[in-house]
Design an enzyme around this catalytic site. Structure first.
Site, short mmCIF file in Angstrom:
data_model
loop_
_atom_site.label_atom_id
_atom_site.label_comp_id
_atom_site.label_asym_id
_atom_site.label_seq_id
_atom_site.Cartn_x
_atom_site.Cartn_y
_atom_site.Cartn_z
N CYS A 379 0.83 -1.20 0.00
CA CYS A 379 0.00 0.00 0.00
C CYS A 379 0.88 1.26 0.00
O CYS A 379 1.49 1.59 -1.00
CB CYS A 379 -0.98 -0.06 1.17
SG CYS A 379 -2.47 0.90 0.87
N HIS A 513 -3.65 -5.15 0.65
CA HIS A 513 -3.07 -5.67 1.89
C HIS A 513 -3.13 -7.20 1.93
O HIS A 513 -4.06 -7.77 2.49
CB HIS A 513 -3.83 -5.10 3.09
CG HIS A 513 -3.56 -3.65 3.32
ND1 HIS A 513 -2.48 -3.20 4.04
CD2 HIS A 513 -4.21 -2.54 2.90
CE1 HIS A 513 -2.47 -1.89 4.06
NE2 HIS A 513 -3.52 -1.45 3.38
N GLU A 515 -1.51 -9.19 3.67
CA GLU A 515 -1.34 -9.76 5.01
C GLU A 515 -2.68 -10.11 5.67
O GLU A 515 -2.74 -10.96 6.55
CB GLU A 515 -0.53 -8.81 5.92
CG GLU A 515 -1.25 -7.53 6.37
CD GLU A 515 -1.19 -6.38 5.38
OE1 GLU A 515 -0.96 -6.63 4.17
OE2 GLU A 515 -1.39 -5.22 5.79
#
Ligand code: GLN
Length: 541
Positions: A379, A513, A515
């Site tokens: 990001c 994102h 993650e």
């Protein structure tokens, strides 16, 4: 028949209520049940999206675009069940709903009160949007005794009555502290905390007692006696070396057995083999790599919860331990600090907001590019890397992001319009800040033959977003000419989702994102690949 498990906490915050909820969900799943996990947050914000990471930790984003509590990340990682907007509510949302109804005249002239109107709205939330799951684990945020939490306790008390014990259970987490001066574990805080709960009409069925030291049988019996629970329902929760060992630990203490006993459910022991395998891998890795994470909220690691877990997952996939150096990006704005990156095997710049520390992140991206160290920009980390290459490779010294004010070459700019399915979403500069970013899952088209194609092994992916600014597609040509390849784009080709530097061992920036979707059993391919590149780098050093 859906059964409801209400989880409350007492004595202090940070006892691991979220983790306990996630683990209980995982244990019930391992016994063959279907589960759904929910969190009720008593604070007045509508969502954590506008809160500082220092106040609240990470903001976890769901596929359907809700900005939620980080505990939902634990829920997903432990159960694999995708969370939704309907899995997290705050007092801000509850009151907004009640007041909107009042304005519409829905209450037909009644005086609006916490009981029953607010408590009804809470109960409605708890029971909404379910699909016949066997269990709903419902965590109440905060600590028993907080003023904000009272309506929630009242709501679950009422629900407990309405559903009856055959369909509801109350689990309370407490702390049993060790007093060095007395040389003893103390049960009094637990007794008081349970009293507090009883004073609002809730008798816990199970107590999970967090402790740094084993709680002697004698103390467990005492807790049971004073708190009015069966001795076997006093479950000790000892600290363990990895969170992925918690399912095994709680099972051995009898947590899931107690829950099943309460509901009269028999059936075999849970299959925990996969948890054991993960724990074994974490405990006995084949090597170690060091990743430098250059962030802004590095003083509170809860701000990067999912990121830290995703790196662990990447380590599991590569059989290595991932050691993380959390570094405040501002230090890289000073002279010589960049040397601190000499020993790391990979550099990761995560999501972030605002100008403070941005130049340090740009410096770290430059170091990674020039020194050929694996670089992963997420990001903000992608945006800063693109600014770096624009300045130093494409000869655009005035390249910047409009997030920091107007600039001559807005390589990263405010996004005012984009498409979501067949809808057009619009924003403007002065619009409200809450809930107005590009949020949630969006598809991305990957170019065949690119490095990222190799990472994912497919050409269409869906990942979660949370940002207001975008890399400006108008600079694509200039940047591609200097080797910064736009290898992933939104389906309409307007929004750059992935950039990579071709002539580099591993340099990838993503606007989303990844993650948030990584799980211990299903490490995210980007983290698996990044850690693999770090392992290769460590062999060169
Ligand atoms: N501040 C940047 C934006 O809003 C990046 C956000 C992020 O990293 N999550 O676009």
């Amino acid at each position: 028949m859906t059964r409801f498990i209400f989880i409350t906490g007492g004595v202090t915050s940070s006892l691991g209520k979220g983790l306990t909820s996630a683990v209980l969900g995982a244990l019930l799943q391992a016994r063959g049940f279907t589960v759904r996990l929910r969190k009720l947050d008593p604070y007045l914000n509508v969502d954590p999206g506008t809160m500082s990471p220092y106040q609240h930790g990470e903001v976890y984003v769901t596929d359907d675009g809700a900005e939620t509590d980080l505990d939902l990340g634990h829920y997903e990682r432990f159960t694999g069940v995708p969370t939704r907007r309907s899995d997290n509510v705050t007092t801000g949302q509850i009151y907004s709903k009640v007041i909107a109804r009042e304005r519409r005249g829905d209450y037909l002239g009644a005086t609006i009160q916490v009981i029953p109107h607010v408590t009804d709205a809470i109960k409605e939330f708890i029971r909404a949007d379910l699909a016949g799951e066997d269990f709903v684990v419902c965590e109440i945020g905060g600590t028993v005794g907080d003023i904000e939490g009272l309506p929630y306790l009242e709501a679950i008390r009422q629900l407990g009555n309405e559903l009856g014990p055959a369909r509801s259970i109350f689990v309370h987490l407490t702390l049993v502290p060790y007093l060095a001066a007395a040389g003893e574990l103390k049960t009094k805080p637990t007794q008081h905390s349970v009293k507090e709960l009883q004073s609002v009409g809730i008798q816990p069925d199970i107590l999970v007692c967090r402790s740094e030291r084993p709680i002697p049988a004698e103390a467990q019996r005492k807790i049971a006696l004073f708190c009015n629970v069966r001795p076997s329902a006093v479950i000790q929760g000892l600290d363990v070396d990895t969170i992925y060992a918690v399912p095994r630990a709680y099972h051995e203490e009898g947590l899931d057995d107690e829950v099943c006993r309460h509901f009269g459910l028999t059936g075999g022991a849970p299959d925990l083999a996969r948890w054991d395998r993960i724990t074994e891998r974490i405990r006995k890795p084949d090597g170690e790599v060091t990743i430098g994470v250059i962030g802004k909220y590095t003083a509170l690691l809860d701000s990067y919860k999912s990121l830290a877990e995703a790196m662990t997952h990447g380590g599991i996939a590569n059989n290595v331990r991932v050691k993380v150096n959390w570094l405040d990006s501002e230090i890289f704005e000073g002279e010589g600090a960049i040397q601190r990156l000499e020993d790391v095997h990979g550099i990761l710049v995560p999501g972030g907001f605002g100008e403070r520390g941005a130049e340090g992140k740009i410096a770290a991206a430059r170091f990674a590019r020039e020194r050929r160290v694996p670089y992963f920009g997420i990001c903000f980390g992608m945006q800063m890397a693109v600014i770096e290459t624009a300045r130093n490779l494409a000869d655009l010294p005035a390249a910047g992001s409009t997030e920091f004010g107007p600039c001559q070459d807005p390589i990263v700019g405010l996004l005012t319009e984009w498409t979501l399915g067949n809808r057009i979403e619009r924003r403007n500069v002065d619009g409200e800040k809450g809930g107005t970013m590009r949020l949630g899952a969006y598809p991305c088209m990957i170019e065949e033959g690119s490095r990222i194609h190799g990472v994912y092994g497919k050409t269409e992916i869906s990942e979660r977003h949370r940002h207001r600014y975008e890399v400006n597609i108008n600079y694509r040509e200039v940047l591609e000419r200097v080797g910064v390849h736009f290898s992933g784009l939104s389906p309409d080709g307007v929004l750059p989702e992935i950039v990579e530097i071709e002539d580099h061992p591993w340099f990838i920036g993503v606007q989303f994102h990844p993650e948030l979707k990584s799980k211990p059993f299903e490490p995210h391919p980007l983290f698996t690949s990044f850690i693999e590149a770090a392992v290769a780098q460590s062999r060169l050093m």
